[in-house]
Design a protein around this motif. Structure first.
Motif, PDB file in Angstrom:
ATOM      1  N   VAL A 111       0.828  -1.218   0.000  1.00 34.22           N
ATOM      2  CA  VAL A 111       0.000   0.000   0.000  1.00 34.22           C
ATOM      3  C   VAL A 111       0.857   1.261   0.000  1.00 34.22           C
ATOM      4  N   SER A 112       2.160   1.108  -0.162  1.00 39.13           N
ATOM      5  CA  SER A 112       3.038   2.264   0.023  1.00 39.13           C
ATOM      6  C   SER A 112       2.814   3.375  -0.995  1.00 39.13           C
ATOM      7  N   PHE A 113       2.219   3.037  -2.139  1.00 41.53           N
ATOM      8  CA  PHE A 113       1.935   4.086  -3.120  1.00 41.53           C
ATOM      9  C   PHE A 113       0.498   4.587  -3.006  1.00 41.53           C
ATOM     10  N   HIS A 114      -0.262   4.050  -2.049  1.00 43.80           N
ATOM     11  CA  HIS A 114      -1.679   4.406  -1.963  1.00 43.80           C
ATOM     12  C   HIS A 114      -1.861   5.733  -1.242  1.00 43.80           C
ATOM     13  N   PHE A 115      -1.757   6.814  -2.007  1.00 44.75           N
ATOM     14  CA  PHE A 115      -1.853   8.131  -1.372  1.00 44.75           C
ATOM     15  C   PHE A 115      -3.294   8.504  -1.053  1.00 44.75           C
ATOM     16  N   TRP A 116      -4.256   7.707  -1.519  1.00 43.68           N
ATOM     17  CA  TRP A 116      -5.654   8.035  -1.280  1.00 43.68           C
ATOM     18  C   TRP A 116      -6.225   7.305  -0.071  1.00 43.68           C
ATOM     19  N   ARG A 117      -5.403   6.467   0.575  1.00 45.96           N
ATOM     20  CA  ARG A 117      -5.912   5.716   1.725  1.00 45.96           C
ATOM     21  C   ARG A 117      -5.385   6.290   3.020  1.00 45.96           C
ATOM     22  N   SER A 118      -6.178   6.121   4.067  1.00 48.65           N
ATOM     23  CA  SER A 118      -5.740   6.605   5.367  1.00 48.65           C
ATOM     24  C   SER A 118      -4.613   5.734   5.902  1.00 48.65           C
ATOM     25  N   ALA A 119      -3.724   6.356   6.676  1.00 45.24           N
ATOM     26  CA  ALA A 119      -2.625   5.598   7.277  1.00 45.24           C
ATOM     27  C   ALA A 119      -3.164   4.569   8.273  1.00 45.24           C
TER      28      ALA A 119
END
Lengths: 255, 331
Positions: A111-119
């Motif tokens: 998920v490291s490139f998932h800038f649209w998901r919450s941490a």
């Protein structure tokens, strides 16, 4: 004897006329704690940088787990399980202690490139991260900012982060450097503990540490290997004595 | 610790409330629209500087090109405003990929100089190309109707449309910062070699965040072009990039709300300087004050020097550190 986990042949690095690493043949046996010692400027850190592909060798080959890695980029070597630490403590100061470890774990979630998901998607790593922190005695400090930790704790955190990569081979660059007496002992026993089932290659100046945990020693001087073997073999080697003391014949002074 | 998020939520709620009621409290909606466009511009710029540590001096290129593309689309192809905004966003992203691909190969001052050089190339293209109107710029861009329904010719409707888009963009930036991707960015900013040794490839992350930042800047440019009705060469001029940096530093580097506050403060100051000067002149009797309106650049310079010397963390940085330290002292 099993095949070495890491092997170099004729590894050389020249910087504009100065040869920092000069034809090094190194074999690190699986499961060992292998110490790399030598006087200042012997090329230990350069060798580390070559092994982890942070710099390009002028000549020679590197084999990791029997495969050549001389042409892989640094991140690929890391992903294959050869993970290094740094001479100066390398933590992510702006992140919390827990986040530091999660960062090493999160890549496998993809998920490291998932800038649209919450941490918050990373929260499922908390348990694993806390177990690792507990191993190095930092579990109670999980929410502290990593940058605010005292030096010895930073090194411990770095170790936990390195362990989070589940490395086959850990390369530790002077893990006890700049530490007080108590911290040295704690980190030494920590390295011993976490090395179970892994291989460790470490640069170390503190001979007490080397004598107590290293299975094998390799001594570098001016970029060349001048001795290799266990502590007793190496400490009786005359060339090693000369390298450390500059000519005199004080036997066993490498200790 | 538990009181802090609620304090922060309160702060955002107050800021949002102030922006919603501002036109009714005497803010000229067109000025309000301009404020919001610059706030969005500063936030997009700050995504790169504050969270990745990359200081770009090329963001004027994205703002200007986003504006030109949106304006040209409306004038020549009669694009609807929503499509024009998308075109601005897309052109910013496209230019961002290209400029980012070249510039992220270097770091520090070299990165900054490459972005500046590339932006200057874009500037000279804009001077030469007939589509941009050269020295005249694009004038009389029609606002049109949003989705064919909302008549944007009404200044208030325009203001609230820009407000909604800006808030959405702000929330998007907040999400990026607090995402797994944002964590990796922070790590790369803190210690790039260590991030590499953990298997990360910093350039991939940098290129993505550069493109996101450029896309949002393109959107800000398009919003500005449509709401104000014109695009000029000053939008692509490197001083506009410097402006983004100034707004970010005055507002507070590394704080999510800093760029918004910095943009609001500086653009207001810039626009009200003449009135402020005249007021001071009549109040004190010094005729010199009435010339303040003509020396905006000088005032900006003084503000910047004051910021660096006295409140280095910026407005929001100082406020946040106050709110963090106070409870600790009393406890």
């Amino acid at each position: 004897m099993s095949a070495p986990v890491l092997e170099t042949r004729g590894l050389r690095k020249s910087f504009k006329g100065f040869t920092a690493v000069d034809g090094v043949d190194l074999a690190v046996q699986s499961g060992h704690i292998h110490a790399l010692i030598g006087p200042n400027g012997a090329g230990k850190t350069t060798l580390f940088n070559l092994l982890t592909r942070f710099i390009e060798p002028s000549a020679g080959e590197i084999h990791f787990n029997g495969e050549p890695v001389s042409n892989l980029p640094a991140k690929a070597v890391a992903r294959r399980g050869m993970v290094r630490s740094f001479q100066i403590s390398a933590v992510f100061g702006g992140l919390s202690v827990l986040d530091n470890v999660r960062l090493a774990l999160q890549r496998k979630l993809g998920v490291s490139f998932h800038f649209w998901r919450s941490a918050r998607v990373l929260d499922r790593l908390n348990e694993e991260a806390l177990t690792l922190l507990d191993q190095v005695g930092l579990a109670t400090l999980a929410d502290e900012a990593a940058g605010a930790l005292p030096y010895g704790r930073k090194r411990a955190l770095e170790l936990a982060t390195t362990l989070a990569m589940d490395p086959v081979l850990m390369l530790l660059d002077e893990p006890t450097q700049g530490m007080g007496y108590e911290d040295v002992e704690r980190v030494t026993s920590l390295i011993k503990t976490v090395s179970a089932g892994r291989t460790v290659l470490m640069v170390e100046h503190n001979m007490k540490v080397v004598a107590s945990i290293a299975d094998t020693l390799t001594v570098l001087q001016r970029g060349r290997v001048i001795a290799s073997g266990d502590y007793h073999q190496v400490s009786r080697n005359e060339e090693v004595t000369r390298a450390y003391l500059g000519g005199g014949r004080q036997g066993g002074a490498a200790a | 610790m538990s009181a802090f998020p609620s304090l922060r939520t309160c702060g955002y709620a107050m800021l949002l409330f102030a922006l919603v009621v501002a036109p009714w409290a005497g803010l000229y909606p067109v000025l309000g629209t301009k404020l919001l466009c610059y706030a969005l511009f500063a936030c997009a710029f700050h995504l790169l500087l504050g969270y990745t540590g990359l200081a770009s001096l090329g963001h004027a290129a994205f703002l200007g090109v986003g504006g030109y593309v949106a304006g040209y689309g409306v004038k020549m192809w009669q694009l609807s405003p929503e499509l024009a905004l998308l075109a601005g966003l897309g052109s910013g992203a496209l230019l961002g990929v290209v400029m980012g691909f070249i510039s992220i190969r270097r770091s520090g001052i070299y990165f900054t100089m490459i972005t500046l050089a590339l932006a200057q190339m874009v500037y000279f293209l804009c001077v030469q190309l007939p589509q941009t109107g050269g020295e005249d710029g694009l004038q009389g861009i029609d606002r049109g109707r949003l989705f064919g329904l909302l008549d944007l010719h009404d200044d208030l409707t325009m203001y609230y449309t820009v407000l909604v888009i800006s808030v959405a963009a702000f929330l998007f930036i907040a999400r990026v910062v607090y995402s797994p991707f944002g964590q990796a960015l922070q790590a790369i900013k803190d210690n790039e070699p260590r991030a590499v040794s953990l298997g990360y490839h910093p350039n991939h992350y940098k290129l993505i965040v550069f493109t996101l930042s450029a896309a949002l800047t393109g959107l800000a440019g398009a919003l500005k072009a449509i709401s104000l009705g014109f695009v000029t060469l000053s939008d692509v001029h490197w001083m506009t990039s410097g402006h983004a940096l100034l707004m970010t530093l005055v507002g507070g580097l590394g704080t999510l709300s800093g760029p918004v506050v910095g943009a609001l403060a500086l653009v207001t100051l810039e626009n009200k300087m003449g009135a402020l000067g005249a007021g001071l002149a009549s109040l004190t009797g010094f005729a010199w004050f009435s010339t303040l309106g003509e020396s905006v650049m000088m005032i900006m310079g003084i503000v910047f020097v004051l910021c660096v010397l006295t409140f280095r963390r910026g407005i929001m940085g100082e406020l946040l550190s106050l709110s963090r330290h106070r409870p600790r002292k009393t406890a």
